[in-house]
Motif scaffolding. Structure first.
Motif, PDB file in Angstrom:
ATOM      1  N   PRO A  27      35.581  41.820  44.852  1.00 44.17           N
ATOM      2  CA  PRO A  27      34.059  41.772  45.143  1.00 44.17           C
ATOM      3  C   PRO A  27      33.812  39.692  44.636  1.00 44.17           C
ATOM      4  N   LYS A  28      33.245  39.740  45.989  1.00 42.30           N
ATOM      5  CA  LYS A  28      32.354  38.323  45.712  1.00 42.30           C
ATOM      6  C   LYS A  28      31.633  38.038  45.102  1.00 42.30           C
ATOM      7  N   LYS A  29      31.303  38.656  45.121  1.00 38.74           N
ATOM      8  CA  LYS A  29      29.218  38.797  44.279  1.00 38.74           C
ATOM      9  C   LYS A  29      30.124  37.841  42.278  1.00 38.74           C
ATOM     10  N   ASN A  30      31.607  38.632  41.625  1.00 38.57           N
ATOM     11  CA  ASN A  30      32.176  38.793  40.828  1.00 38.57           C
ATOM     12  C   ASN A  30      33.229  37.339  40.717  1.00 38.57           C
ATOM     13  N   ARG A  31      33.508  36.575  41.985  1.00 44.24           N
ATOM     14  CA  ARG A  31      34.169  35.266  42.227  1.00 44.24           C
ATOM     15  C   ARG A  31      33.334  34.599  42.193  1.00 44.24           C
ATOM     16  N   VAL A  32      32.472  35.039  43.082  1.00 46.99           N
ATOM     17  CA  VAL A  32      30.938  33.691  42.891  1.00 46.99           C
ATOM     18  C   VAL A  32      30.404  33.553  41.235  1.00 46.99           C
ATOM     19  N   ALA A  33      29.872  34.390  40.567  1.00 44.21           N
ATOM     20  CA  ALA A  33      29.897  34.135  39.342  1.00 44.21           C
ATOM     21  C   ALA A  33      30.684  33.682  37.780  1.00 44.21           C
ATOM     22  N   VAL A  34      31.995  34.307  37.919  1.00 47.06           N
ATOM     23  CA  VAL A  34      32.616  33.213  37.425  1.00 47.06           C
ATOM     24  C   VAL A  34      33.503  31.780  37.897  1.00 47.06           C
ATOM     25  N   TYR A  35      32.500  31.713  38.974  1.00 43.78           N
ATOM     26  CA  TYR A  35      33.028  29.975  39.685  1.00 43.78           C
ATOM     27  C   TYR A  35      31.994  29.428  39.626  1.00 43.78           C
ATOM     28  N   LYS A  54      33.319  43.942  30.202  1.00 44.08           N
ATOM     29  CA  LYS A  54      32.875  42.930  30.295  1.00 44.08           C
ATOM     30  C   LYS A  54      32.840  41.570  29.690  1.00 44.08           C
ATOM     31  N   HIS A  55      33.261  40.705  30.557  1.00 43.12           N
ATOM     32  CA  HIS A  55      33.247  39.295  29.294  1.00 43.12           C
ATOM     33  C   HIS A  55      32.473  38.721  29.009  1.00 43.12           C
ATOM     34  N   ALA A  56      32.529  37.995  27.694  1.00 48.61           N
ATOM     35  CA  ALA A  56      31.475  38.489  26.965  1.00 48.61           C
ATOM     36  C   ALA A  56      30.375  37.153  26.913  1.00 48.61           C
ATOM     37  N   SER A  57      30.370  35.853  28.097  1.00 47.77           N
ATOM     38  CA  SER A  57      29.501  35.736  28.881  1.00 47.77           C
ATOM     39  C   SER A  57      29.115  36.091  30.205  1.00 47.77           C
ATOM     40  N   ILE A  58      29.566  36.258  31.108  1.00 45.05           N
ATOM     41  CA  ILE A  58      29.417  36.652  32.429  1.00 45.05           C
ATOM     42  C   ILE A  58      29.593  38.438  32.714  1.00 45.05           C
ATOM     43  N   ASP A  59      28.219  39.096  33.515  1.00 44.96           N
ATOM     44  CA  ASP A  59      28.662  40.063  33.718  1.00 44.96           C
ATOM     45  C   ASP A  59      29.303  40.422  35.095  1.00 44.96           C
ATOM     46  N   VAL A  60      30.379  40.501  34.654  1.00 42.54           N
ATOM     47  CA  VAL A  60      31.847  40.656  35.023  1.00 42.54           C
ATOM     48  C   VAL A  60      33.136  41.409  34.238  1.00 42.54           C
ATOM     49  N   PRO A  61      33.963  42.190  34.643  1.00 43.87           N
ATOM     50  CA  PRO A  61      34.606  42.897  33.678  1.00 43.87           C
ATOM     51  C   PRO A  61      36.039  41.693  33.365  1.00 43.87           C
ATOM     52  N   ASN A  62      35.894  41.546  32.736  1.00 44.34           N
ATOM     53  CA  ASN A  62      37.391  40.868  31.589  1.00 44.34           C
ATOM     54  C   ASN A  62      38.313  40.521  32.908  1.00 44.34           C
ATOM     55  N   LEU A  63      38.950  41.862  33.546  1.00 45.32           N
ATOM     56  CA  LEU A  63      40.456  41.656  33.583  1.00 45.32           C
ATOM     57  C   LEU A  63      40.099  40.787  34.990  1.00 45.32           C
ATOM     58  N   HIS A  64      38.704  41.046  36.136  1.00 43.71           N
ATOM     59  CA  HIS A  64      38.581  39.909  36.523  1.00 43.71           C
ATOM     60  C   HIS A  64      38.928  38.511  36.339  1.00 43.71           C
ATOM     61  N   VAL A  65      38.107  38.326  35.327  1.00 36.94           N
ATOM     62  CA  VAL A  65      37.994  36.723  34.778  1.00 36.94           C
ATOM     63  C   VAL A  65      39.522  36.342  34.521  1.00 36.94           C
ATOM     64  N   LEU A  66      40.252  37.000  33.700  1.00 36.66           N
ATOM     65  CA  LEU A  66      41.784  36.878  33.662  1.00 36.66           C
ATOM     66  C   LEU A  66      42.769  36.559  35.216  1.00 36.66           C
ATOM     67  N   MET A  67      41.577  37.203  35.734  1.00 33.35           N
ATOM     68  CA  MET A  67      43.066  37.212  37.401  1.00 33.35           C
ATOM     69  C   MET A  67      42.402  36.412  38.215  1.00 33.35           C
ATOM     70  N   LEU A  68      41.202  35.818  37.951  1.00 30.03           N
ATOM     71  CA  LEU A  68      40.709  34.435  39.023  1.00 30.03           C
ATOM     72  C   LEU A  68      41.309  33.478  38.698  1.00 30.03           C
ATOM     73  N   MET A  69      41.305  33.771  37.134  1.00 32.12           N
ATOM     74  CA  MET A  69      41.886  32.287  36.196  1.00 32.12           C
ATOM     75  C   MET A  69      43.479  31.987  36.333  1.00 32.12           C
ATOM     76  N   LYS A  70      44.018  32.751  36.444  1.00 33.53           N
ATOM     77  CA  LYS A  70      45.227  33.086  36.715  1.00 33.53           C
ATOM     78  C   LYS A  70      45.257  32.588  37.952  1.00 33.53           C
ATOM     79  N   SER A  71      44.932  32.560  39.049  1.00 34.72           N
ATOM     80  CA  SER A  71      45.096  32.222  40.614  1.00 34.72           C
ATOM     81  C   SER A  71      44.669  30.554  40.520  1.00 34.72           C
ATOM     82  N   LEU A  72      44.098  30.398  39.644  1.00 31.82           N
ATOM     83  CA  LEU A  72      43.318  29.080  39.339  1.00 31.82           C
ATOM     84  C   LEU A  72      44.496  27.989  39.271  1.00 31.82           C
ATOM     85  N   LYS A  73      45.003  28.405  37.472  1.00 29.52           N
ATOM     86  CA  LYS A  73      45.522  28.069  37.585  1.00 29.52           C
ATOM     87  C   LYS A  73      47.140  27.537  38.016  1.00 29.52           C
ATOM     88  N   SER A  74      47.736  28.792  38.706  1.00 26.57           N
ATOM     89  CA  SER A  74      48.601  28.492  39.580  1.00 26.57           C
ATOM     90  C   SER A  74      48.359  27.579  40.996  1.00 26.57           C
TER      91      SER A  74
END
Length: 174
Positions: A27-35, A54-74
């Motif tokens: 969801p775009k709201k999760n992407r915006v929250a993590v970014y 949920k992630h410890a400091s963001i109201d987003v599933p931890n899997l979404h955080v991991l995948m978004l950061m994997k994308s940014l890292k690549s």
């Protein structure tokens, strides 16, 4: 019925693709929250746990955080460190530019890690005890013991105390 078949074929095609080419829809709201959190802090930390709700400091599933950061890292937008089942990501200059463009932020706004901190003296001069006179009268002007200091040893404590233990019995077999 024709639309259902096309959807099934699309899912089947996605599942047969190599795992590194599969995409994850978020969801775009999760992407915006993590970014937003990443841009605000400049760093992000996440536990390597894909089923954490949920992630410890963001109201987003931890899997979404991991995948978004994997994308940014690549794409070279973050630098990653992994230690003791925790991920640590740090924004690069390219990542700051990308997130600033994605979040529509002006140039004046920078991550917390890029702000200059005010240098504050740990202790103002004159505050606290005077280190030169530490220990009182017992020590000389250079901080060592004075010439008339005579240490006294009154025996040990515990196993090394005088009058206790195997050494007071007189040796072997006595």
């Amino acid at each position: 019925a024709d639309g259902g078949e096309e959807a099934k074929q699309a899912v089947a095609a996605e599942l047969t693709r190599p795992s590194e080419l599969r995409t994850m829809l978020l969801p775009k709201k999760n992407r915006v929250a993590v970014y937003s959190h990443l841009f605000k802090e400049g760093v992000l930390v996440a536990k390597k746990d894909t089923v954490l709700p949920k992630h410890a400091s963001i109201d987003v599933p931890n899997l979404h955080v991991l995948m978004l950061m994997k994308s940014l890292k690549s794409r070279g937008f973050v630098r990653e460190t992994f230690c003791w089942q925790w991920y640590y990501w740090y924004l690069t200059e390219e990542g700051i530019a990308y997130l600033r463009d994605f979040l529509h932020l002006p140039e004046e706004i920078v991550p917390q890690t890029h702000k200059k901190q005010q240098v504050v003296a740990a202790r103002p001069p004159g505050a606290g005890p005077d280190r030169r006179n530490f220990g009182g009268e017992r020590y000389g002007k250079d901080g060592g013991a004075s010439r008339d200091f005579e240490p006294r040893f009154r025996g040990g404590f515990g196993r090394g105390a005088a009058g206790e233990g195997y050494r007071t019995e007189g040796g072997f077999g006595n």
